[in-house]
Design a protein around this motif. Structure first.
Motif, PDB file in Angstrom:
ATOM      1  N   VAL A  80       0.816  -1.208   0.000  1.00  9.77           N
ATOM      2  CA  VAL A  80       0.000   0.000   0.000  1.00  9.77           C
ATOM      3  C   VAL A  80       0.852   1.261   0.000  1.00  9.77           C
ATOM      4  CG1 VAL A  80      -1.810   1.265   1.213  1.00  9.77           C
ATOM      5  CG2 VAL A  80      -1.817  -1.230   1.217  1.00  9.77           C
ATOM      6  N   SER A  81       1.906   1.294   0.830  1.00 10.20           N
ATOM      7  CA  SER A  81       2.698   2.509   0.983  1.00 10.20           C
ATOM      8  C   SER A  81       4.154   2.162   1.279  1.00 10.20           C
ATOM      9  CB  SER A  81       2.141   3.374   2.126  1.00 10.20           C
ATOM     10  OG  SER A  81       3.017   4.444   2.421  1.00 10.20           O
ATOM     11  N   TYR A  82       5.042   2.532   0.349  1.00 11.41           N
ATOM     12  CA  TYR A  82       6.467   2.304   0.576  1.00 11.41           C
ATOM     13  C   TYR A  82       6.979   3.156   1.735  1.00 11.41           C
ATOM     14  CZ  TYR A  82      11.427   1.706  -0.462  1.00 11.41           C
ATOM     15  OH  TYR A  82      12.763   1.413  -0.382  1.00 11.41           O
ATOM     16  N   THR A  83       6.399   4.342   1.909  1.00 15.50           N
ATOM     17  CA  THR A  83       6.805   5.202   3.028  1.00 15.50           C
ATOM     18  C   THR A  83       6.536   4.519   4.361  1.00 15.50           C
ATOM     19  OG1 THR A  83       6.343   7.186   1.717  1.00 15.50           O
ATOM     20  CG2 THR A  83       6.448   7.451   4.106  1.00 15.50           C
ATOM     21  N   TRP A  84       5.336   3.953   4.512  1.00 14.42           N
ATOM     22  CA  TRP A  84       5.009   3.259   5.759  1.00 14.42           C
ATOM     23  C   TRP A  84       5.871   2.019   5.953  1.00 14.42           C
ATOM     24  CZ3 TRP A  84       1.640   3.510   9.979  1.00 14.42           C
ATOM     25  CH2 TRP A  84       0.914   4.702  10.073  1.00 14.42           C
ATOM     26  N   MET A  85       6.139   1.308   4.879  1.00 21.74           N
ATOM     27  CA  MET A  85       6.997   0.138   5.018  1.00 21.74           C
ATOM     28  C   MET A  85       8.377   0.546   5.534  1.00 21.74           C
ATOM     29  SD  MET A  85       8.261  -2.677   2.209  1.00 21.74           S
ATOM     30  CE  MET A  85       9.808  -1.827   1.876  1.00 21.74           C
ATOM     31  N   MET A  86       8.925   1.645   4.985  1.00 18.03           N
ATOM     32  CA  MET A  86      10.246   2.103   5.427  1.00 18.03           C
ATOM     33  C   MET A  86      10.222   2.609   6.864  1.00 18.03           C
ATOM     34  SD  MET A  86      12.463   1.291   3.435  1.00 18.03           S
ATOM     35  CE  MET A  86      13.613   1.995   4.631  1.00 18.03           C
ATOM     36  N   LEU A  87       9.101   3.160   7.275  1.00 17.19           N
ATOM     37  CA  LEU A  87       8.955   3.564   8.672  1.00 17.19           C
ATOM     38  C   LEU A  87       9.178   2.350   9.580  1.00 17.19           C
ATOM     39  CD1 LEU A  87       5.931   5.607  10.050  1.00 17.19           C
ATOM     40  CD2 LEU A  87       6.631   3.494  11.142  1.00 17.19           C
ATOM     41  N   TRP A  88       8.502   1.233   9.277  1.00 17.39           N
ATOM     42  CA  TRP A  88       8.637   0.037  10.112  1.00 17.39           C
ATOM     43  C   TRP A  88      10.024  -0.576  10.003  1.00 17.39           C
ATOM     44  CZ3 TRP A  88       5.199  -0.063  13.626  1.00 17.39           C
ATOM     45  CH2 TRP A  88       3.885   0.320  13.376  1.00 17.39           C
ATOM     46  N   VAL A  89      10.610  -0.553   8.808  1.00 18.12           N
ATOM     47  CA  VAL A  89      11.972  -1.083   8.638  1.00 18.12           C
ATOM     48  C   VAL A  89      12.956  -0.291   9.489  1.00 18.12           C
ATOM     49  CG1 VAL A  89      13.879  -1.306   7.001  1.00 18.12           C
ATOM     50  CG2 VAL A  89      11.584  -2.057   6.342  1.00 18.12           C
ATOM     51  N   THR A  90      12.831   1.033   9.479  1.00 19.48           N
ATOM     52  CA  THR A  90      13.738   1.886  10.249  1.00 19.48           C
ATOM     53  C   THR A  90      13.586   1.649  11.743  1.00 19.48           C
ATOM     54  OG1 THR A  90      13.634   3.562   8.506  1.00 19.48           O
ATOM     55  CG2 THR A  90      14.436   4.273  10.659  1.00 19.48           C
ATOM     56  N   LEU A  91      12.348   1.526  12.195  1.00 20.88           N
ATOM     57  CA  LEU A  91      12.127   1.264  13.621  1.00 20.88           C
ATOM     58  C   LEU A  91      12.667  -0.103  14.010  1.00 20.88           C
ATOM     59  CD1 LEU A  91      10.952   2.162  16.288  1.00 20.88           C
ATOM     60  CD2 LEU A  91       8.707   1.324  15.546  1.00 20.88           C
ATOM     61  N   LEU A  92      12.487  -1.110  13.142  1.00 16.22           N
ATOM     62  CA  LEU A  92      13.026  -2.449  13.430  1.00 16.22           C
ATOM     63  C   LEU A  92      14.545  -2.412  13.521  1.00 16.22           C
ATOM     64  CD1 LEU A  92      12.611  -5.503  13.772  1.00 16.22           C
ATOM     65  CD2 LEU A  92      12.644  -5.699  11.278  1.00 16.22           C
ATOM     66  N   ALA A  93      15.198  -1.691  12.602  1.00 21.46           N
ATOM     67  CA  ALA A  93      16.659  -1.578  12.648  1.00 21.46           C
ATOM     68  C   ALA A  93      17.106  -0.919  13.949  1.00 21.46           C
ATOM     69  CB  ALA A  93      17.162  -0.776  11.448  1.00 21.46           C
ATOM     70  N   GLY A  94      16.370   0.094  14.387  1.00 17.56           N
ATOM     71  CA  GLY A  94      16.717   0.743  15.651  1.00 17.56           C
ATOM     72  C   GLY A  94      16.609  -0.217  16.829  1.00 17.56           C
ATOM     73  N   LEU A  95      15.566  -1.043  16.826  1.00 18.28           N
ATOM     74  CA  LEU A  95      15.401  -2.019  17.906  1.00 18.28           C
ATOM     75  C   LEU A  95      16.546  -3.038  17.912  1.00 18.28           C
ATOM     76  CD1 LEU A  95      11.567  -2.617  17.521  1.00 18.28           C
ATOM     77  CD2 LEU A  95      12.689  -1.534  19.486  1.00 18.28           C
ATOM     78  N   LEU A  96      16.976  -3.466  16.724  1.00 16.86           N
ATOM     79  CA  LEU A  96      18.084  -4.424  16.651  1.00 16.86           C
ATOM     80  C   LEU A  96      19.379  -3.792  17.145  1.00 16.86           C
ATOM     81  CD1 LEU A  96      17.375  -6.170  13.225  1.00 16.86           C
ATOM     82  CD2 LEU A  96      16.908  -7.024  15.523  1.00 16.86           C
ATOM     83  N   TYR A  97      19.603  -2.535  16.812  1.00 17.49           N
ATOM     84  CA  TYR A  97      20.796  -1.863  17.331  1.00 17.49           C
ATOM     85  C   TYR A  97      20.711  -1.680  18.843  1.00 17.49           C
ATOM     86  CZ  TYR A  97      23.177  -0.916  12.965  1.00 17.49           C
ATOM     87  OH  TYR A  97      23.867  -1.061  11.794  1.00 17.49           O
ATOM     88  N   GLY A  98      19.484  -1.552  19.349  1.00 15.96           N
ATOM     89  CA  GLY A  98      19.325  -1.511  20.797  1.00 15.96           C
ATOM     90  C   GLY A  98      19.753  -2.819  21.440  1.00 15.96           C
ATOM     91  N   LEU A  99      19.394  -3.942  20.816  1.00 21.23           N
ATOM     92  CA  LEU A  99      19.834  -5.243  21.328  1.00 21.23           C
ATOM     93  C   LEU A  99      21.352  -5.358  21.316  1.00 21.23           C
ATOM     94  CD1 LEU A  99      17.373  -7.879  19.819  1.00 21.23           C
ATOM     95  CD2 LEU A  99      17.661  -7.283  22.230  1.00 21.23           C
TER      96      LEU A  99
END
Length: 496
Positions: A279-298
C-alpha cells in the motif's frame, strides 16, 4: 498516505494473513536459532533470512515459490562466505559488494525468481556488514540461514499456505516496447553506479556504517523501471526513514535493548512491514527503520547519534540513486508509461473480441481471464504514472493530463467488467447490434494506438440493454482518451 494505509481494501484479508504469517514464521526461525545455541548475530541472520524468504518470493504458483525458496541458501551462503572472508580486505570487499549489486539487479530479467535470488544475495552481503561477520562465525551463520529458511518454508507451505485456495495471479509480461533485457541491463549499470557513489561517500560520512548508504540505493531500485519511478521511490524512502527515526527516538531508545520488550516491538514492526508494503512504501520504510533501531538496541549501540547517522547515510544513498537514474542510461517515465498503456489498450481490444465471440455463441470464448489481466496492467500503468501525479510534481499540465488518462482507463475497465459480466449470462442476448458495437470498440482501440481519429456512434438509448450500454460507454471512454494521449510531450503516445 495515512488514509491509503488504513482504508485500502484488503480482499480476502490477504495482507492481514501475509503479515500474521510473517510474524509466525520469523518468530519460529528466531526460536530455532535460540534453541540451537546461536549467538545474537546468528539469531539476527536467521531472522533476516526468514523475513526475506517470506517477503521476496513472489512466483505465480505455490510450486514455483517452493522452488525459489529452496534455492535461496544456494545463492546466499556463497555470498555470505565471500563477505566474511573479505572482512579484512576493504578494497576487495567493496568491489565484490558492487558486483553483487549489479548481478542482483541484472537477475531480474529472469522474472520473479531472479528478482528474489538477487535480493537475497544482496541482503546476505549486507547483513554480514551489519554484524561485522568473520570467517570463524560462518558455521553458525550457515546453520542459522538453513534453519530459518526451513522454518519459513514450513510455515508458508505447510502450516499456513493460504495461496493454495487463491487463483494464481495474472502477471503480465513486460511490454515489448521497452524490453525487459534492455531495462534490466540499464538498471544493473545504474544501480552499480549509484551504489559506487553511495559506498564512497558513505565511507566518508562513516567508516563503520557506510553500508547503510549502499542499502538505501539498492532498495530504491527494487520494483522500479523508469527514472521517475526511482526518484519517487527515493523520496518515499527518505520520508519513511525520517518518520521511523522520530519513532525510534520515542520508542526504541527508551527500551534500552530490553529483550522481552524488544521482541514484542519487533513483532509489531515485522507485521507492519508486511501489511503496509503493498500500500505505501513510506510506511513500510517507517517500520523497517524502527526495526533496525530495535536491533541496534539489542546490540547495545543505539542512541540519537546513531539514528542521525542512519538518516545521513540514507540521504547519501538516495542521492546516489537519483544521480544514477538521471545521468546513467536513463529510462524515461514516458517511454515506460507509453508501453504499459499500449498493453492495457491491447487487453481492452482482446476483451471486446472475446466478448463478441461469446455473445455470438462461441463455446470456447471466455473473456474473464482478460479482465484479470487488464487489472494487472492498469496497476502497472498507475505505478509508472505515479511520478507524474505525485504532489511534488511541479508540472501541473502534465499532472492533470496523467490524472485524466488514469480516470478514463478506469472507466474503460469498469465498462469492460460490466460487459463481461453480462456476456457470462447464458441468457444474454445475441442481438446483432452487440457484435457490431464490439467491432467498433476493436476499431476504436486500433485507431487510438495508430493515431487515427475515432468516430463515436451514439446509437444507444439510455434504456438500452446492459451489454449495449457498456459497449457504448467503452466506446465513449476510448474516444475521450484520444486527446490527452496525443498531446505532445516527448512520447509517441502518452501525453502526461
Amino acid at each position: 498516505m495515512l488514509k491509503r494505509v488504513f482504508t485500502a481494501p484488503d480482499p480476502g484479508r490477504t495482507r492481514l494473513r501475509f503479515g500474521a504469517r510473517a510474524v509466525l514464521g520469523i518468530a519460529l526461525a528466531v526460536t530455532l536459532c535460540g534453541l540451537a545455541g546461536h549467538s545474537l548475530a546468528g539469531a539476527v541472520t536467521g531472522g533476516l533470512a526468514a523475513l526475506l524468504a517470506l517477503f521476496t518470493v513472489t512466483d505465480a504458483t505455490v510450486r514455483g515459490q517452493a522452488v525459489t525458496t529452496a534455492l535461496l541458501p544456494a545463492v546466499g551462503l556463497p555470498v555470505l562466505t565471500a563477505a566474511a572472508g573479505l572482512h579484512d580486505h576493504p578494497v576487495a570487499r567493496d568491489l565484490t559488494f558492487l558486483a553483487v549489486v549489479g548481478a542482483g539487479v541484472y537477475a531480474r530479467r529472469w522474472g520473479p525468481r531472479g528478482h528474489s535470488l538477487g535480493v537475497f544475495a544482496f541482503m546476505t552481503f549486507f547483513v554480514a556488514q551489519f554484524l561485522h561477520a568473520t570467517t570463524d562465525q560462518l558455521p553458525q551463520l550457515y546453520v542459522a540461514v538453513l534453519l530459518s529458511v526451513l522454518a519459513a518454508a514450513a510455515v508458508r507451505f505447510g502450516l499456513w499456505c493460504y495461496e493454495r485456495r487463491l487463483p494464481p495471479p495474472a502477471v503480465p509480461a513486460p511490454p515489448g516496447g521497452t524490453g525487459l533485457a534492455r531495462v534490466t541491463t540499464r538498471q544493473a549499470i545504474q544501480a552499480t553506479a549509484g551504489a559506487g557513489f553511495a559506498l564512497v561517500v558513505g565511507q566518508l560520512v562513516s567508516g563503520q556504517r557506510w553500508y547503510w548508504a549502499v542499502g538505501a540505493t539498492w532498495w530504491i531500485f527494487v520494483n522500479t523501471t523508469s527514472r521517475g519511478e526511482t526518484l519517487v521511490r527515493g523520496f518515499r524512502r527518505l520520508l519513511g526513514t525520517v518518520i521511523g527515526i522520530a519513532l525510534g527516538l520515542l520508542v526504541a531508545v527508551p527500551v534500552h535493548g530490553d529483550p522481552a520488550v524488544t521482541a514484542a516491538l519487533a513483532a509489531v514492526c515485522v507485521f507492519g512491514i508486511f501489511y503496509t508494503a503493498a500500500v505505501s512504501y513510506t510506511w513500510m520504510m517507517l517500520w523497517v527503520t524502527l526495526l533496525a533501531g530495535l536491533l541496534y538496541g539489542l546490540l547495545g549501540v543505539l542512541g540519537p547519534g546513531l539514528l542521525a547517522l542512519r538518516l545521513a547515510e540514507t540521504g547519501v544513498g538516495t542521492l546516489g540513486a537519483a544521480l544514477a537514474v538521471i545521468l546513467v542510461l536513463p529510462v524515461t517515465t514516458h517511454s515506460v508509461t507509453d508501453a504499459w498503456i499500449r498493453r492495457a489498450l491491447g487487453c481492452v481490444h482482446a476483451c471486446a473480441v472475446e466478448t463478441a465471440r461469446r455473445l455470438a455463441g462461441a463455446a470456447d470464448a471466455d473473456p474473464a481471464p482478460r479482465v484479470a489481466e487488464l487489472e494487472q496492467l492498469l496497476a502497472r500503468v498507475r505505478l509508472s504514472v505515479a511520478p507524474l501525479v505525485h504532489p511534488l510534481n511541479p508540472m501541473l499540465g502534465r499532472k492533470r493530463r496523467a490524472r485524466h488518462v488514469l480516470a478514463l482507463l478506469d472507466d474503460c475497465a469498469r465498462e469492460v467488467r460490466g460487459l463481461v459480466a453480462v456476456a457470462a449470462d447464458p441468457e444474454a442476448s445475441h442481438d446483432a447490434r452487440l457484435a457490431v458495437a464490439c467491432g467498433r470498440v476493436e476499431a476504436a482501440v486500433e485507431a487510438l494506438t495508430e493515431g487515427r481519429d475515432i468516430a463515436v456512434h451514439a446509437d444507444g438509448s439510455p434504456d438500452a440493454e446492459p451489454a449495449l450500454a457498456h459497449l457504448h460507454g467503452l466506446e465513449r471512454a476510448l474516444s475521450e482518451l484520444a486527446r490527452p494521449l496525443r498531446t505532445p510531450s516527448g512520447s509517441p503516445l502518452v501525453g502526461a
